[in-house]
Design a protein around this motif. Structure first.
Motif, PDB file in Angstrom:
ATOM      1  N   HIS A   1       0.796  -1.232   0.000  1.00 22.62           N
ATOM      2  CA  HIS A   1       0.000   0.000   0.000  1.00 22.62           C
ATOM      3  C   HIS A   1       0.829   1.284   0.000  1.00 22.62           C
ATOM      4  CE1 HIS A   1      -3.413  -2.571   0.948  1.00 22.62           C
ATOM      5  NE2 HIS A   1      -2.864  -2.943   2.097  1.00 22.62           N
ATOM      6  N   GLY A   2       2.114   1.171   0.337  1.00 23.22           N
ATOM      7  CA  GLY A   2       2.912   2.378   0.550  1.00 23.22           C
ATOM      8  C   GLY A   2       2.655   3.005   1.901  1.00 23.22           C
ATOM      9  N   GLY A   3       1.878   2.322   2.735  1.00 20.54           N
ATOM     10  CA  GLY A   3       1.542   2.840   4.061  1.00 20.54           C
ATOM     11  C   GLY A   3       0.812   1.778   4.846  1.00 20.54           C
ATOM     12  N   THR A   4       0.037   2.196   5.839  1.00 17.39           N
ATOM     13  CA  THR A   4      -0.628   1.264   6.752  1.00 17.39           C
ATOM     14  C   THR A   4      -2.142   1.419   6.673  1.00 17.39           C
ATOM     15  OG1 THR A   4      -0.402   2.885   8.548  1.00 17.39           O
ATOM     16  CG2 THR A   4       1.286   1.173   8.385  1.00 17.39           C
ATOM     17  N   THR A   5      -2.839   0.318   6.908  1.00 18.35           N
ATOM     18  CA  THR A   5      -4.299   0.349   6.945  1.00 18.35           C
ATOM     19  C   THR A   5      -4.778   0.771   8.334  1.00 18.35           C
ATOM     20  OG1 THR A   5      -4.488  -1.956   7.665  1.00 18.35           O
ATOM     21  CG2 THR A   5      -4.411  -1.536   5.272  1.00 18.35           C
ATOM     22  N   LEU A   6      -5.997   1.293   8.381  1.00 16.16           N
ATOM     23  CA  LEU A   6      -6.576   1.698   9.659  1.00 16.16           C
ATOM     24  C   LEU A   6      -6.724   0.500  10.596  1.00 16.16           C
ATOM     25  CD1 LEU A   6      -7.844   3.830  11.483  1.00 16.16           C
ATOM     26  CD2 LEU A   6     -10.027   3.439  10.313  1.00 16.16           C
ATOM     27  N   ALA A   7      -7.130  -0.630  10.073  1.00 15.25           N
ATOM     28  CA  ALA A   7      -7.283  -1.821  10.922  1.00 15.25           C
ATOM     29  C   ALA A   7      -5.963  -2.203  11.577  1.00 15.25           C
ATOM     30  CB  ALA A   7      -7.823  -2.990  10.096  1.00 15.25           C
ATOM     31  N   PHE A   8      -4.879  -2.143  10.832  1.00 21.50           N
ATOM     32  CA  PHE A   8      -3.556  -2.464  11.387  1.00 21.50           C
ATOM     33  C   PHE A   8      -3.146  -1.426  12.418  1.00 21.50           C
ATOM     34  CE2 PHE A   8       1.230  -2.718  10.595  1.00 21.50           C
ATOM     35  CZ  PHE A   8       1.387  -3.841  11.393  1.00 21.50           C
ATOM     36  N   ARG A   9      -3.400  -0.153  12.134  1.00 24.99           N
ATOM     37  CA  ARG A   9      -3.030   0.898  13.101  1.00 24.99           C
ATOM     38  C   ARG A   9      -3.806   0.752  14.403  1.00 24.99           C
ATOM     39  NH1 ARG A   9      -3.542   3.821   8.405  1.00 24.99           N
ATOM     40  NH2 ARG A   9      -5.363   5.006   9.134  1.00 24.99           N
ATOM     41  N   ARG A  10      -5.062   0.370  14.306  1.00 25.18           N
ATOM     42  CA  ARG A  10      -5.852   0.140  15.526  1.00 25.18           C
ATOM     43  C   ARG A  10      -5.296  -1.038  16.319  1.00 25.18           C
ATOM     44  NH1 ARG A  10     -12.061   1.007  13.191  1.00 25.18           N
ATOM     45  NH2 ARG A  10     -12.035   3.308  13.307  1.00 25.18           N
ATOM     46  N   GLN A  11      -4.927  -2.087  15.625  1.00 27.68           N
ATOM     47  CA  GLN A  11      -4.331  -3.248  16.281  1.00 27.68           C
ATOM     48  C   GLN A  11      -3.028  -2.857  16.986  1.00 27.68           C
ATOM     49  OE1 GLN A  11      -3.573  -6.472  13.526  1.00 27.68           O
ATOM     50  NE2 GLN A  11      -1.850  -7.194  14.756  1.00 27.68           N
ATOM     51  N   LEU A  12      -2.201  -2.088  16.301  1.00 24.41           N
ATOM     52  CA  LEU A  12      -0.928  -1.653  16.886  1.00 24.41           C
ATOM     53  C   LEU A  12      -1.144  -0.746  18.087  1.00 24.41           C
ATOM     54  CD1 LEU A  12       1.050  -0.856  13.605  1.00 24.41           C
ATOM     55  CD2 LEU A  12       1.407  -2.812  15.128  1.00 24.41           C
ATOM     56  N   ALA A  13      -2.154   0.137  18.016  1.00 27.24           N
ATOM     57  CA  ALA A  13      -2.430   1.060  19.121  1.00 27.24           C
ATOM     58  C   ALA A  13      -2.840   0.298  20.377  1.00 27.24           C
ATOM     59  CB  ALA A  13      -3.506   2.065  18.718  1.00 27.24           C
ATOM     60  N   ALA A  14      -3.698  -0.704  20.208  1.00 29.58           N
ATOM     61  CA  ALA A  14      -4.126  -1.509  21.355  1.00 29.58           C
ATOM     62  C   ALA A  14      -2.931  -2.212  21.992  1.00 29.58           C
ATOM     63  CB  ALA A  14      -5.173  -2.531  20.913  1.00 29.58           C
ATOM     64  N   LYS A  15      -2.076  -2.753  21.153  1.00 30.33           N
ATOM     65  CA  LYS A  15      -0.883  -3.442  21.647  1.00 30.33           C
ATOM     66  C   LYS A  15       0.055  -2.467  22.357  1.00 30.33           C
ATOM     67  CE  LYS A  15       2.165  -7.088  19.927  1.00 30.33           C
ATOM     68  NZ  LYS A  15       2.491  -7.896  18.723  1.00 30.33           N
ATOM     69  N   ALA A  16       0.151  -1.257  21.828  1.00 29.67           N
ATOM     70  CA  ALA A  16       1.040  -0.246  22.410  1.00 29.67           C
ATOM     71  C   ALA A  16       0.585   0.155  23.810  1.00 29.67           C
ATOM     72  CB  ALA A  16       1.091   0.972  21.495  1.00 29.67           C
ATOM     73  N   TYR A  17      -0.721   0.373  23.983  1.00 30.22           N
ATOM     74  CA  TYR A  17      -1.211   0.751  25.316  1.00 30.22           C
ATOM     75  C   TYR A  17      -1.074  -0.402  26.299  1.00 30.22           C
ATOM     76  CZ  TYR A  17      -2.938   5.343  23.984  1.00 30.22           C
ATOM     77  OH  TYR A  17      -3.021   6.649  23.574  1.00 30.22           O
ATOM     78  N   ALA A  18      -1.242  -1.625  25.829  1.00 31.60           N
ATOM     79  CA  ALA A  18      -1.006  -2.780  26.702  1.00 31.60           C
ATOM     80  C   ALA A  18       0.452  -2.815  27.145  1.00 31.60           C
ATOM     81  CB  ALA A  18      -1.382  -4.067  25.980  1.00 31.60           C
TER      82      ALA A  18
END
Length: 208
Positions: free
Chosen positions: A164-181
């Motif tokens: 994609h040349g970047g990231t999808t919203l679904a992936f960014r949401r997944q990463l954000a949840a993991k980051a706060y954990a």
């Protein structure tokens, strides 16, 4: 907000540099500007990648033995700005703040430092401040910023970058949840260490 956010600038600051070469190679191939700190910037240069020092981005040197390096409006403004908000865009323009689209951070090895019996002063220095701050800022603004805190996610990040040349919203949401954990677990370890080291308690007095 759009589903795919292109990656044009990445901020990388790592204690655990496993997988860095492959990640940096993919980012460089895609024309992403790499911004980094201290030892990570040095390692990227050793690997042959062009990298911009965080001090060049902020206009301030890393100081106080590295305690102050990323705590700056040009870092957090670049992470927290809502890109389709005209007021935020105007503030970025006024103050010369460039957008950051990807943050790759893992935190100082606090637990490992405690477990090997390091002295108190060294343990205190391994309480990460700038890292969790960047993680939280990027995760909060996950509509526009991808935050990677686990090398296990590098492969998917590279795959999305290539596709994609970047990231999808679904992936960014997944990463954000993991980051706060991750930051929650990190702060919990620190709180438990203070409780035991100073009050000989297994858990701190104030809890959820």
């Amino acid at each position: 907000m759009t589903d795919i956010v292109p990656i044009r600038r990445a901020l990388i600051s790592l204690s655990d540099k496993a997988g860095l070469d492959d990640l940096a190679a993919a980012l460089t191939k895609a024309g992403v500007e790499l911004v980094s700190t201290g030892g990570t910037a040095a390692r990227l240069r050793e690997l042959g990648h062009k990298v911009r020092d965080i001090s060049d981005l902020t206009g301030f040197p890393e100081m106080m033995d590295g305690r102050v390096k990323t705590l700056h409006p040009k870092v957090h403004g670049g992470l927290l700005a809502v890109r389709d908000n005209p007021d935020h865009a105007a503030s970025m323009e006024l103050h010369g703040i460039g957008a950051i689209h990807l943050v790759v951070v893992n935190l100082y090895p606090f637990e490992q430092t405690v477990m090997r019996g390091a002295p108190r002063d060294e343990i205190i220095e391994n309480i990460d401040i700038g890292g969790p701050s960047m993680v939280r800022s990027a995760a909060k603004n996950h509509d526009f910023v991808a935050i990677v805190t686990d090398p296990a996610d590098y492969a998917e990040l590279i795959a999305q970058l290539e596709l994609h040349g970047g990231t999808t919203l679904a992936f960014r949401r997944q990463l954000a949840a993991k980051a706060y954990a991750r930051t929650a677990a990190y702060d919990s370890m620190i709180a438990r260490w203070f409780a035991f080291a100073d009050q000989q308690q297994a858990y701190p007095d104030s809890r959820f």
